[in-house]
Write a protein that holds these residues in place. Structure first.
Motif, PDB file in Angstrom:
ATOM      1  N   GLY A  14       0.816  -1.204   0.000  1.00 49.32           N
ATOM      2  CA  GLY A  14       0.000   0.000   0.000  1.00 49.32           C
ATOM      3  C   GLY A  14       0.854   1.259   0.000  1.00 49.32           C
ATOM      4  N   GLU A  15       2.000   1.206   0.696  1.00 46.38           N
ATOM      5  CA  GLU A  15       2.892   2.363   0.717  1.00 46.38           C
ATOM      6  C   GLU A  15       3.431   2.656  -0.680  1.00 46.38           C
ATOM      7  N   VAL A  18       1.096   4.767  -2.605  1.00 46.80           N
ATOM      8  CA  VAL A  18       1.232   6.179  -2.228  1.00 46.80           C
ATOM      9  C   VAL A  18       2.419   6.804  -2.952  1.00 46.80           C
ATOM     10  N   ARG A  21       1.583   7.603  -6.524  1.00 48.61           N
ATOM     11  CA  ARG A  21       0.779   8.837  -6.576  1.00 48.61           C
ATOM     12  C   ARG A  21       1.678  10.061  -6.479  1.00 48.61           C
ATOM     13  N   GLN A  22       2.628  10.015  -5.528  1.00 57.98           N
ATOM     14  CA  GLN A  22       3.472  11.193  -5.317  1.00 57.98           C
ATOM     15  C   GLN A  22       4.382  11.461  -6.509  1.00 57.98           C
ATOM     16  N   VAL A  42      -3.422  11.820 -11.146  1.00 58.48           N
ATOM     17  CA  VAL A  42      -2.955  11.191  -9.909  1.00 58.48           C
ATOM     18  C   VAL A  42      -4.014  10.195  -9.401  1.00 58.48           C
ATOM     19  N   SER A  46      -3.703   6.192  -8.951  1.00 52.34           N
ATOM     20  CA  SER A  46      -4.011   5.518  -7.697  1.00 52.34           C
ATOM     21  C   SER A  46      -4.898   4.292  -7.942  1.00 52.34           C
ATOM     22  N   GLU A  47      -5.922   4.476  -8.807  1.00 51.96           N
ATOM     23  CA  GLU A  47      -6.830   3.360  -9.122  1.00 51.96           C
ATOM     24  C   GLU A  47      -6.051   2.202  -9.753  1.00 51.96           C
ATOM     25  N   ARG A  50      -3.544   0.406  -7.488  1.00 51.31           N
ATOM     26  CA  ARG A  50      -4.242  -0.482  -6.560  1.00 51.31           C
ATOM     27  C   ARG A  50      -4.678  -1.764  -7.264  1.00 51.31           C
ATOM     28  N   ASP A  54      -3.795  -5.321  -5.954  1.00 51.63           N
ATOM     29  CA  ASP A  54      -4.846  -6.197  -5.427  1.00 51.63           C
ATOM     30  C   ASP A  54      -5.195  -7.351  -6.355  1.00 51.63           C
TER      31      ASP A  54
ATOM     32  N   ASP C  20      -1.458  11.592   3.107  1.00 50.52           N
ATOM     33  CA  ASP C  20      -1.818  10.805   1.942  1.00 50.52           C
ATOM     34  C   ASP C  20      -1.962   9.362   2.463  1.00 50.52           C
ATOM     35  N   MET C  21      -3.211   8.912   2.666  1.00 54.84           N
ATOM     36  CA  MET C  21      -3.441   7.625   3.324  1.00 54.84           C
ATOM     37  C   MET C  21      -3.197   6.445   2.397  1.00 54.84           C
ATOM     38  N   HIS C  22      -2.522   5.434   2.885  1.00 53.98           N
ATOM     39  CA  HIS C  22      -2.514   4.185   2.137  1.00 53.98           C
ATOM     40  C   HIS C  22      -3.757   3.414   2.572  1.00 53.98           C
ATOM     41  N   ASP C  23      -4.081   2.367   1.827  1.00 54.00           N
ATOM     42  CA  ASP C  23      -5.387   1.741   2.011  1.00 54.00           C
ATOM     43  C   ASP C  23      -5.601   1.165   3.418  1.00 54.00           C
ATOM     44  N   ARG C  24      -4.521   0.600   4.011  1.00 48.13           N
ATOM     45  CA  ARG C  24      -4.701  -0.008   5.334  1.00 48.13           C
ATOM     46  C   ARG C  24      -5.025   1.046   6.379  1.00 48.13           C
ATOM     47  N   ILE C  54      -6.159  14.176  -3.256  1.00 48.76           N
ATOM     48  CA  ILE C  54      -7.003  13.328  -4.083  1.00 48.76           C
ATOM     49  C   ILE C  54      -7.911  12.477  -3.196  1.00 48.76           C
ATOM     50  N   ASP C  56      -9.653   8.948  -4.121  1.00 44.64           N
ATOM     51  CA  ASP C  56      -9.898   7.963  -5.170  1.00 44.64           C
ATOM     52  C   ASP C  56     -11.067   7.072  -4.748  1.00 44.64           C
ATOM     53  N   SER C  57     -11.364   6.020  -5.525  1.00 42.95           N
ATOM     54  CA  SER C  57     -12.557   5.242  -5.226  1.00 42.95           C
ATOM     55  C   SER C  57     -12.446   4.535  -3.873  1.00 42.95           C
TER      56      SER C  57
END
Lengths: 134, 291, 133
Positions: A14-15, A18, A21-22, A42, A46-47, A50, A54, C20-24, C54, C56-57
């Motif tokens: 997940g990091e 991020v 994105r940056q 951006v 992100s979509e 992911r 995933d 900027d949050m990661h998903d967890r 941002i 996002d979904s």
């Protein structure tokens, strides 16, 4: 199409999403995209990042600054060696999901970019390329 | 390749420079395309002199193609000149005339030497000047396009003013045809104004919009949805009967709060923000009202 | 793992998302908020996203979920401070978050929540009055 700059980023966690994105934000600012266009690319990144994590089981993102004549743009490529997508048309439709999300990932990313290209082979992997031009 | 004939050519050009300059400037000032008035004589002379100098430098290096590296300083200079001419409102012909008018004096100077080898150089030089004049045209058109592009942008911004009607109430009177590039400018302006003015309600008045097609309707809906996400409500006003009909035929459902006129929308906005308009005084009685 | 702090103010919970949050991290916030609404009996949740560049979904879904869960637990969720570029992008993405209440800033968001708190106080008072009759 000449490429002025390339960043290769792993997508394993997940990091990492991020970080993708940056990096995309930095490049989008460099080529002078408007704030709204920056936000769109951006968010699309992100979509897709992911999705790579995933559904593709991780992979790589390539962030490029490209030129075409006087135009400048950012081109993003997301590649994984995951299970692949059996039915692309279905995957691109909104509200289709296999991962419990809202299913806006692929279709949403397509709407947020100027160019969208996807290749996927079952059992081999998936590659999505998007671009946003200034 | 620097040959003896090149040296001779350069020395003729240098020696004859005063005369070339004089007849060049005369031709620029005469005829249908006078370059005086808008450009001072001294400036024109400096430009002409600099051009001759660059031409000699380039020829001195043995180059004969206007696109070659040796001609880069000359091309840059001509580019700057045509750009400024384009911005000053010169016609393309006037701009090209600057360089083409140098042709006759130079050819005359070469023929005037009576040396056949120098006269033979007149033709390639004249062709070179033609190439350079094409270059000035290209730069001229490119700068014009730049101007047009910028003006388009300015018009888009000018034609979408967001006005504050009351504390927390904004109005966006739209006038003219909405295409998608203009609509996105409109959308961003409105949303930014909502943040800047901390507006709770935005009235989008489309009285001045001649037609609303599916795409425009979609843009409107997106703007309204985005404003709602930010915490502001939109009211659409001034939907003309024909437009309402077209929209129904197109199957577009504007699922939003809509009022017939800007005044009605404003009254609703005031009510929603807890205000009311009241008459301070009873109206003066008219003849018919009197009993 | 780091977490997003949740503040309690009167009957409301306040969250300001500044990273900027990661998903967890987003999922952790969803869980923490749910637990906190239940444990404090909060009637309002205010989520300030003015620092987010941002949405996002995934974040959108998190906001939607928080709103839905808090509704079930009898609390209102108000999302405040969404930036224009973020709002445009979310709409383009196809996420209109129609189940969520929004406000321009914290002040307006708190006013929304307060009006809700006053309503429930009035209800409680009239319920008591009925019982005493």
């Amino acid at each position: 199409m000449p490429v002025a700059k390339t960043d290769r980023l792993p997508i394993r966690s997940g990091e990492d999403v991020v970080r993708v994105r940056q990096t995309v934000r930095t490049r989008a600012i460099e080529i002078g995209l408007s704030l709204v266009d920056q936000t769109k690319i951006v968010t699309a990144a992100s979509e897709l990042a992911r999705n790579t994590l995933d559904y593709g089981g991780g992979g790589e993102a390539r962030v490029e600054v490209v030129h075409e004549g006087a135009r400048r743009g950012v081109r993003l490529t997301f590649e994984d060696q995951g299970p692949g997508i059996p039915d692309l048309a279905k995957a691109l439709a909104d509200h289709f999901t296999t991962g419990g999300g809202l299913g806006l990932g692929l279709g949403g990313a397509k709407r947020l970019s100027n160019e969208f290209h996807i290749e996927s082979t079952v059992g081999v992997g998936t590659r999505v390329t998007i671009a946003r031009w200034k | 390749m620097v040959t003896d004939s090149s040296d001779a050519l350069l020395s003729v050009l240098a020696k004859e420079e005063p005369r070339i300059l004089r007849s060049w400037l005369e031709s620029l000032n005469a005829g249908d395309s006078p370059q005086t008035g808008r450009i001072r004589d001294a400036e024109l002379r400096t430009q002409a002199q600099a051009m001759l100098q660059h031409l000699r430098d380039a020829l001195g290096s043995g180059a004969s193609d206007a696109k070659s590296e040796a001609f880069a300083p000359l091309r840059d200079m001509l580019g700057d000149i045509s750009r400024s001419r384009a911005l000053q409102g010169f016609t393309p012909a006037e701009t090209a005339h600057f360089i083409l008018a140098a042709k006759d004096p130079i050819v005359e100077a070469l023929n005037g030497t009576g040396d056949p080898s120098l006269a033979a150089r007149a033709w390639p030089i004249s062709r070179l000047l033609d190439q350079l004049s094409l270059h000035t045209m290209e730069v001229f058109l490119a700068s014009r396009e730049e101007v047009i592009g910028r003006q388009g942008q300015e018009i888009a911004e000018l034609s979408t003013p967001v006005v504050q009607l009351w504390d927390g109430i904004l109005a966006l009177p739209l006038i003219g045809t909405l295409d998608s590039s203009r609509t996105s400018v409109v959308m961003e302006n409105l949303l930014q104004a909502i943040v800047d003015e901390e507006a709770e309600i935005a009235i989008i008045d489309i009285t001045g919009v001649p037609t609303v097609d599916t795409l425009v309707a979609q843009h409107l809906l997106k703007t309204i949805a985005a404003a709602r996400l930010m915490g502001a409500d939109c009211i659409v006003s001034g939907i003309r009967p024909q437009i309402a009909q077209t929209m129904v035929h197109l199957g577009v459902e504007l699922n939003v709060v809509s009022k017939a006129t800007l005044a009605d929308a404003f009254a609703l906005a005031l009510r929603r923000t807890g205000r009311a308009v009241v008459r301070a005084k009873a109206p003066a009685p008219t003849g018919e009202d009197r009993t | 793992m780091d977490r997003i702090p949740i503040l309690k103010l009167g009957g409301a919970l306040i969250v300001t998302i500044q990273v900027d949050m990661h998903d967890r991290l987003a999922l952790a916030l969803e869980e923490d908020l749910t637990a906190k609404i239940a444990s404090t009996g909060a009637r309002g949740v205010l989520i300030d996203i003015s620092a987010l560049e941002i949405v996002d979904s995934f974040i959108g879904r998190m906001l939607d979920n928080i709103a839905a869960v808090s509704r079930v637990l009898d609390a209102d969720t108000v999302v405040v401070g969404m930036r224009p570029a973020v709002a445009i992008t979310l709409v383009e993405l196809g996420l209109e978050l129609t189940g969520i209440k929004t406000a321009l800033n914290i002040e307006r968001g708190m006013a929304l929540i307060r009006s809700r708190l006053d309503e429930s106080k009035d209800e409680a008072r009239s319920a008591r009055a009925r019982r005493e009759d």
